[in-house]
Motif scaffolding. Structure first.
Motif, PDB file in Angstrom:
ATOM      1  N   ALA A 144       0.826  -1.207   0.000  1.00 61.17           N
ATOM      2  CA  ALA A 144       0.000   0.000   0.000  1.00 61.17           C
ATOM      3  C   ALA A 144       0.859   1.255   0.000  1.00 61.17           C
ATOM      4  N   CYS A 145       1.963   1.273   0.755  1.00 65.78           N
ATOM      5  CA  CYS A 145       2.835   2.451   0.768  1.00 65.78           C
ATOM      6  C   CYS A 145       3.503   2.647  -0.577  1.00 65.78           C
ATOM      7  N   ALA A 146       3.872   1.555  -1.260  1.00 65.55           N
ATOM      8  CA  ALA A 146       4.500   1.712  -2.573  1.00 65.55           C
ATOM      9  C   ALA A 146       3.533   2.353  -3.569  1.00 65.55           C
ATOM     10  N   LEU A 147       2.253   1.947  -3.541  1.00 66.93           N
ATOM     11  CA  LEU A 147       1.274   2.556  -4.435  1.00 66.93           C
ATOM     12  C   LEU A 147       1.012   4.019  -4.065  1.00 66.93           C
ATOM     13  N   LEU A 148       0.917   4.317  -2.775  1.00 66.76           N
ATOM     14  CA  LEU A 148       0.639   5.698  -2.366  1.00 66.76           C
ATOM     15  C   LEU A 148       1.819   6.622  -2.619  1.00 66.76           C
ATOM     16  N   GLY A 153       0.223  10.006  -2.261  1.00 67.34           N
ATOM     17  CA  GLY A 153      -0.695   9.900  -1.139  1.00 67.34           C
ATOM     18  C   GLY A 153      -2.168   9.982  -1.482  1.00 67.34           C
ATOM     19  N   ASP A 154      -2.526  10.156  -2.750  1.00 69.15           N
ATOM     20  CA  ASP A 154      -3.938  10.284  -3.140  1.00 69.15           C
ATOM     21  C   ASP A 154      -4.403   8.962  -3.751  1.00 69.15           C
ATOM     22  N   PRO A 155      -5.311   8.222  -3.087  1.00 75.02           N
ATOM     23  CA  PRO A 155      -5.778   6.955  -3.682  1.00 75.02           C
ATOM     24  C   PRO A 155      -6.498   7.146  -5.012  1.00 75.02           C
ATOM     25  N   ASP A 156      -6.992   8.335  -5.270  1.00 78.91           N
ATOM     26  CA  ASP A 156      -7.705   8.569  -6.523  1.00 78.91           C
ATOM     27  C   ASP A 156      -6.768   8.621  -7.714  1.00 78.91           C
ATOM     28  N   ARG A 157      -5.451   8.731  -7.484  1.00 80.81           N
ATOM     29  CA  ARG A 157      -4.481   8.810  -8.576  1.00 80.81           C
ATOM     30  C   ARG A 157      -3.767   7.483  -8.835  1.00 80.81           C
ATOM     31  N   ILE A 158      -4.204   6.431  -8.166  1.00 83.70           N
ATOM     32  CA  ILE A 158      -3.594   5.118  -8.407  1.00 83.70           C
ATOM     33  C   ILE A 158      -4.056   4.604  -9.760  1.00 83.70           C
ATOM     34  N   ARG A 159      -3.117   4.058 -10.513  1.00 81.04           N
ATOM     35  CA  ARG A 159      -3.467   3.522 -11.827  1.00 81.04           C
ATOM     36  C   ARG A 159      -4.281   2.242 -11.641  1.00 81.04           C
ATOM     37  N   ALA A 160      -5.478   2.223 -12.246  1.00 83.54           N
ATOM     38  CA  ALA A 160      -6.383   1.077 -12.081  1.00 83.54           C
ATOM     39  C   ALA A 160      -5.877  -0.127 -12.859  1.00 83.54           C
ATOM     40  N   ARG A 161      -6.102  -1.295 -12.315  1.00 85.85           N
ATOM     41  CA  ARG A 161      -5.756  -2.545 -13.003  1.00 85.85           C
ATOM     42  C   ARG A 161      -6.892  -2.946 -13.940  1.00 85.85           C
ATOM     43  N   GLN A 162      -6.547  -3.651 -14.999  1.00 87.62           N
ATOM     44  CA  GLN A 162      -7.541  -4.097 -15.982  1.00 87.62           C
ATOM     45  C   GLN A 162      -7.786  -5.592 -15.794  1.00 87.62           C
ATOM     46  N   GLU A 163      -8.496  -5.940 -14.738  1.00 83.74           N
ATOM     47  CA  GLU A 163      -8.830  -7.334 -14.456  1.00 83.74           C
ATOM     48  C   GLU A 163     -10.342  -7.505 -14.519  1.00 83.74           C
ATOM     49  N   PHE A 164     -10.738  -8.728 -14.874  1.00 84.75           N
ATOM     50  CA  PHE A 164     -12.168  -9.013 -15.041  1.00 84.75           C
ATOM     51  C   PHE A 164     -12.860  -9.085 -13.683  1.00 84.75           C
ATOM     52  N   CYS A 165     -14.033  -8.459 -13.590  1.00 85.62           N
ATOM     53  CA  CYS A 165     -14.867  -8.513 -12.389  1.00 85.62           C
ATOM     54  C   CYS A 165     -16.310  -8.769 -12.807  1.00 85.62           C
ATOM     55  N   ARG A 166     -16.992  -9.558 -12.028  1.00 89.10           N
ATOM     56  CA  ARG A 166     -18.418  -9.768 -12.265  1.00 89.10           C
ATOM     57  C   ARG A 166     -19.190  -8.492 -11.954  1.00 89.10           C
ATOM     58  N   ARG A 167     -20.304  -8.352 -12.628  1.00 84.17           N
ATOM     59  CA  ARG A 167     -21.093  -7.146 -12.437  1.00 84.17           C
ATOM     60  C   ARG A 167     -22.160  -7.327 -11.359  1.00 84.17           C
ATOM     61  N   ASP A 168     -21.758  -7.940 -10.276  1.00 75.35           N
ATOM     62  CA  ASP A 168     -22.659  -8.085  -9.133  1.00 75.35           C
ATOM     63  C   ASP A 168     -22.730  -6.753  -8.385  1.00 75.35           C
ATOM     64  N   TYR A 169     -23.925  -6.439  -7.919  1.00 80.59           N
ATOM     65  CA  TYR A 169     -24.099  -5.189  -7.194  1.00 80.59           C
ATOM     66  C   TYR A 169     -24.001  -5.460  -5.700  1.00 80.59           C
ATOM     67  N   ASP A 170     -22.832  -5.125  -5.141  1.00 79.40           N
ATOM     68  CA  ASP A 170     -22.583  -5.258  -3.701  1.00 79.40           C
ATOM     69  C   ASP A 170     -21.761  -4.031  -3.288  1.00 79.40           C
ATOM     70  N   PRO A 171     -22.401  -2.879  -3.156  1.00 81.93           N
ATOM     71  CA  PRO A 171     -21.647  -1.627  -3.021  1.00 81.93           C
ATOM     72  C   PRO A 171     -20.820  -1.573  -1.746  1.00 81.93           C
ATOM     73  N   VAL A 172     -19.629  -0.984  -1.892  1.00 81.82           N
ATOM     74  CA  VAL A 172     -18.726  -0.756  -0.759  1.00 81.82           C
ATOM     75  C   VAL A 172     -18.248   0.685  -0.830  1.00 81.82           C
ATOM     76  N   LYS A 173     -18.024   1.245   0.330  1.00 80.97           N
ATOM     77  CA  LYS A 173     -17.582   2.632   0.434  1.00 80.97           C
ATOM     78  C   LYS A 173     -16.198   2.666   1.061  1.00 80.97           C
ATOM     79  N   ALA A 174     -15.238   3.304   0.363  1.00 82.30           N
ATOM     80  CA  ALA A 174     -13.862   3.395   0.823  1.00 82.30           C
ATOM     81  C   ALA A 174     -13.538   4.861   1.138  1.00 82.30           C
ATOM     82  N   THR A 175     -12.939   5.086   2.285  1.00 85.71           N
ATOM     83  CA  THR A 175     -12.549   6.432   2.691  1.00 85.71           C
ATOM     84  C   THR A 175     -11.113   6.400   3.195  1.00 85.71           C
ATOM     85  N   ALA A 176     -10.417   7.524   3.004  1.00 78.55           N
ATOM     86  CA  ALA A 176      -9.045   7.693   3.486  1.00 78.55           C
ATOM     87  C   ALA A 176      -8.894   9.134   3.981  1.00 78.55           C
ATOM     88  N   THR A 177      -8.470   9.284   5.188  1.00 75.00           N
ATOM     89  CA  THR A 177      -8.244  10.608   5.786  1.00 75.00           C
ATOM     90  C   THR A 177      -6.897  10.604   6.483  1.00 75.00           C
TER      91      THR A 177
END
Length: 207
Positions: A144-148, A153-177
């Motif tokens: 996690a420190c290597a990515l940040l 330090g901004d999780p919104d600037r992490i480069r997203a991975r291109q991996e397959f995910c099912r389109r199941d709706y199970d919402p999660v909320k992530a916060t960082a302060t």
């Protein structure tokens, strides 16, 4: 006129008719002396006993062989065609400008939270992460420190991975302060399911 017929004249020979017409009076027969002789009995005799029947000649059919049907071999699972990655509607952000001056010894501390927003809501999971050197309650602090560090330090600037995910709706909320190099960090985002969150943030919220 003719001569009259009298009973005496009828008994005369000239009026005698045939002998068959003149029946003598019945004569008494001899007295009955003995009965008829016994007649011989019937000549019927019972049939001799027949030998016992040898029994039926029917025999049961021999057992037939069982069916030759065999179950089909197991088929391989149906391949799921790869789906395209979930599109990110947000425009890419420009990188952070380089920080003037040395940053050695500046604090890099974040409080990370993951909570499911389904009903009823689940208890959120909270970990603390500190980098340079990495430690804290995060199970993958080094990754996690290597990515940040690369995303400043901004999780919104992490480069997203291109991996397959099912389109199941199970919402999660992530916060960082917290604070990163004297700069306050306040991040909050809701993902459609945990797989999409891991693709977008890597090991930062994998706990």
């Amino acid at each position: 006129m003719g001569k009259a017929v009298t009973p005496q004249s009828l008994s005369s020979p000239q009026w005698a008719g045939p002998a068959s017409l003149i029946q003598p009076p019945p004569q008494p027969g001899p007295p009955w002396s003995h009965p008829d002789p016994p007649r011989p009995g019937p000549t019927w005799r019972p049939d001799p006993p027949r030998p016992p029947h040898p029994g039926p000649t029917w025999r049961p059919d021999p057992p037939r062989p069982g069916p030759t049907w065999r179950p089909d071999p197991p088929r391989p699972p149906w391949p799921d065609p790869p789906r395209p990655p979930w599109p990110d509607p947000r425009p890419p952000r420009p990188p952070w400008p380089p920080h003037p001056g040395p940053t050695q010894g500046w604090p890099k501390e974040l409080t990370l939270t993951v909570a499911k927003t389904s009903v009823p809501p689940f208890r959120p999971r909270v970990v603390r992460l500190r980098c340079d050197p990495p430690y804290g309650s995060h199970p993958r602090a080094a990754e996690a420190c290597a990515l940040l560090n690369r995303a400043q330090g901004d999780p919104d600037r992490i480069r997203a991975r291109q991996e397959f995910c099912r389109r199941d709706y199970d919402p999660v909320k992530a916060t960082a302060t917290g604070v990163w190099n004297r700069r306050p960090i306040r991040y909050e985002r809701t993902f459609s399911n945990p797989c999409v969150m891991r693709n977008a943030t890597g090991a930062v919220f994998s706990f």
